[in-house]
Design a protein around this motif. Structure first.
Motif, PDB file in Angstrom:
ATOM      1  N   ARG A 125       0.824  -1.198   0.000  1.00  0.00           N
ATOM      2  CA  ARG A 125       0.000   0.000   0.000  1.00  0.00           C
ATOM      3  C   ARG A 125       0.862   1.253   0.000  1.00  0.00           C
ATOM      4  NH1 ARG A 125      -3.637  -0.284   5.070  1.00  0.00           N
ATOM      5  NH2 ARG A 125      -4.851   1.318   4.018  1.00  0.00           N
ATOM      6  N   SER A 126       0.296   2.335  -0.486  1.00  0.00           N
ATOM      7  CA  SER A 126       0.988   3.615  -0.440  1.00  0.00           C
ATOM      8  C   SER A 126       1.407   3.899   0.985  1.00  0.00           C
ATOM      9  CB  SER A 126       0.059   4.743  -0.889  1.00  0.00           C
ATOM     10  OG  SER A 126      -0.237   4.596  -2.231  1.00  0.00           O
ATOM     11  N   VAL A 163       3.482   2.415   2.927  1.00  0.00           N
ATOM     12  CA  VAL A 163       3.808   1.290   3.821  1.00  0.00           C
ATOM     13  C   VAL A 163       5.304   1.230   4.140  1.00  0.00           C
ATOM     14  CG1 VAL A 163       4.123  -0.457   1.986  1.00  0.00           C
ATOM     15  CG2 VAL A 163       3.308  -1.169   4.242  1.00  0.00           C
ATOM     16  N   GLY A 164       6.112   1.880   3.263  1.00  0.00           N
ATOM     17  CA  GLY A 164       7.551   1.920   3.530  1.00  0.00           C
ATOM     18  C   GLY A 164       8.420   1.179   2.523  1.00  0.00           C
ATOM     19  N   SER A 222      11.589   3.345   1.659  1.00  0.00           N
ATOM     20  CA  SER A 222      12.437   3.394   2.860  1.00  0.00           C
ATOM     21  C   SER A 222      13.147   2.065   3.079  1.00  0.00           C
ATOM     22  CB  SER A 222      11.588   3.702   4.097  1.00  0.00           C
ATOM     23  OG  SER A 222      10.913   4.918   3.936  1.00  0.00           O
ATOM     24  N   ALA A 257      11.871   8.477  -0.598  1.00  0.00           N
ATOM     25  CA  ALA A 257      10.840   8.116   0.374  1.00  0.00           C
ATOM     26  C   ALA A 257      10.212   9.428   0.823  1.00  0.00           C
ATOM     27  CB  ALA A 257      11.460   7.401   1.562  1.00  0.00           C
ATOM     28  N   SER A 258       8.947   9.393   1.186  1.00  0.00           N
ATOM     29  CA  SER A 258       8.332  10.656   1.575  1.00  0.00           C
ATOM     30  C   SER A 258       7.107  10.476   2.455  1.00  0.00           C
ATOM     31  CB  SER A 258       7.922  11.446   0.339  1.00  0.00           C
ATOM     32  OG  SER A 258       6.678  10.984  -0.113  1.00  0.00           O
ATOM     33  N   THR A 295       4.393  11.917   1.577  1.00  0.00           N
ATOM     34  CA  THR A 295       3.250  12.077   0.680  1.00  0.00           C
ATOM     35  C   THR A 295       2.911  10.732   0.070  1.00  0.00           C
ATOM     36  OG1 THR A 295       4.218  14.211   0.139  1.00  0.00           O
ATOM     37  CG2 THR A 295       2.384  13.465  -1.228  1.00  0.00           C
ATOM     38  N   PRO A 296       1.791  10.136   0.468  1.00  0.00           N
ATOM     39  CA  PRO A 296       1.457   8.832  -0.100  1.00  0.00           C
ATOM     40  C   PRO A 296       1.334   8.947  -1.617  1.00  0.00           C
ATOM     41  CG  PRO A 296      -0.017   9.359   1.717  1.00  0.00           C
ATOM     42  CD  PRO A 296       0.777  10.595   1.413  1.00  0.00           C
ATOM     43  N   THR A 318       5.919   7.299  -5.148  1.00  0.00           N
ATOM     44  CA  THR A 318       6.568   6.505  -6.195  1.00  0.00           C
ATOM     45  C   THR A 318       5.533   6.183  -7.265  1.00  0.00           C
ATOM     46  OG1 THR A 318       7.996   5.541  -4.496  1.00  0.00           O
ATOM     47  CG2 THR A 318       7.965   4.445  -6.633  1.00  0.00           C
ATOM     48  N   PRO A 355       5.074   1.465  -7.484  1.00  0.00           N
ATOM     49  CA  PRO A 355       4.107   2.437  -6.957  1.00  0.00           C
ATOM     50  C   PRO A 355       3.197   1.737  -5.954  1.00  0.00           C
ATOM     51  CG  PRO A 355       3.824   2.132  -9.361  1.00  0.00           C
ATOM     52  CD  PRO A 355       4.836   1.133  -8.895  1.00  0.00           C
ATOM     53  N   LYS A 380       7.737  -1.121   9.778  1.00  0.00           N
ATOM     54  CA  LYS A 380       7.545  -0.139  10.851  1.00  0.00           C
ATOM     55  C   LYS A 380       7.385  -0.794  12.226  1.00  0.00           C
ATOM     56  CE  LYS A 380       5.517   3.053   7.468  1.00  0.00           C
ATOM     57  NZ  LYS A 380       4.663   4.194   7.192  1.00  0.00           N
ATOM     58  N   ASP A 408       9.121  -0.572  14.656  1.00  0.00           N
ATOM     59  CA  ASP A 408       9.431   0.380  15.744  1.00  0.00           C
ATOM     60  C   ASP A 408       8.213   1.172  16.196  1.00  0.00           C
ATOM     61  OD1 ASP A 408       9.852   3.303  14.145  1.00  0.00           O
ATOM     62  OD2 ASP A 408      10.173   1.524  12.935  1.00  0.00           O
ATOM     63  N   LYS A 409       7.158   1.164  15.381  1.00  0.00           N
ATOM     64  CA  LYS A 409       5.968   1.944  15.731  1.00  0.00           C
ATOM     65  C   LYS A 409       4.969   1.170  16.585  1.00  0.00           C
ATOM     66  CE  LYS A 409       5.910   5.609  12.447  1.00  0.00           C
ATOM     67  NZ  LYS A 409       5.239   6.887  12.416  1.00  0.00           N
TER      68      LYS A 409
END
Ligand code: GTP
Ligand code: MG
Length: 216
Positions: free
Chosen positions: A52-53, A55-56, A59, A73-74, A76-77, A80, A98, A164, A166-167
């Protein structure tokens, strides 16, 4: 009962070294493709990162290659927008895709990316494994299911990479792992192991590097 979809074991020193050499050595951006006819020749092992947009994916490519800005990486979904090819040594293509499931760009544009994404996932003969990224705060959603079903139909092996890490507090992770494992059981194309990663903290990165190098 044996746990389905266990985590991939940590690599031994040799496998870790092979992963490090491949992924942090000679890695370069090759091209961005907006049509199937623009893909480079299918002449080497290819792996891609789908999800998904936001998701990382980009990154993760940066973390795997040890480069801060190789794949953009950004926040803003939908950042890419092309199928981005990177070469790793002379043996592998790494592909940043993408994202799917993002609806805020103009509809015809979104539809064009999604068509391209699906054509690519179903029709690239040298695609050895799709790493499907799943945010470990959210688990597998219906937009993911659509892609997983496409991969089943095309008989393209995919491996789930939770992102993610770490989240999420360790105590909250188990419920998501259970949801992911249950969902994967319905997918014949699912590789029988999953990987937990954090591009931010480095968790799981050496393991994933080693897995990719083993696909050589
Ligand atoms: P699209 O190209 O839009 O599909 O997104 P993407 O999947 O490539 O996501 P991207 O790598 O651009 O990351 C989206 C956001 O999540 C960025 O703000 C990243 O900094 C953040 N992010 C990615 N990985 C991690 C991680 O492991 N931990 C944390 N805390 N944030 C992350
Ligand atoms: Mg991206």
């Amino acid at each position: 009962m044996i746990q389905p979809f266990p985590f991939t074991e940590e690599p031994d020193a040799d496998a870790r070294e092979r992963g490090r050499i491949l992924m942090t050595g000679q890695v370069e951006f090759l091209k961005g493709a907006v049509e199937m006819s623009h893909l480079p020749p299918a002449d080497r092992v290819e792996i891609c990162f789908a999800g998904r947009s936001n998701v990382g994916k980009s990154s993760l490519i940066n973390a795997l290659t040890g480069r801060r800005n190789l794949a953009r990486a950004s926040n803003t979904p939908g950042r890419t927008q092309e199928i981005n090819y990177f070469t790793a040594g002379e043996s592998h293509y790494l592909v940043d895709l993408p994202g799917y499931g993002f609806a805020e760009a103009p509809k015809p544009i979104v539809e064009k990316w999604q068509r391209l994404l699906k054509a690519y996932l179903a029709g690239r003969p040298t695609l050895r494994r799709v790493f499907v990224l799943i945010d470990c705060r959210h688990g597998i959603k219906s937009v993911d299911e659509e892609i997983l079903t496409l991969l089943d139909r095309s008989a393209v092996t995919f491996q789930t990479v939770l992102t993610k890490a770490d989240k999420v507090k360790a105590s909250d992770r188990e419920a998501i792992f259970a949801q992911v494992r249950a969902a994967l059981q319905k997918h014949p194309a699912a590789f029988p192991e999953i990987i937990l990663t954090s591009s931010e903290k480095g968790e799981g990165i050496e393991t994933l590097r080693a897995v990719i190098a083993e696909l050589g």
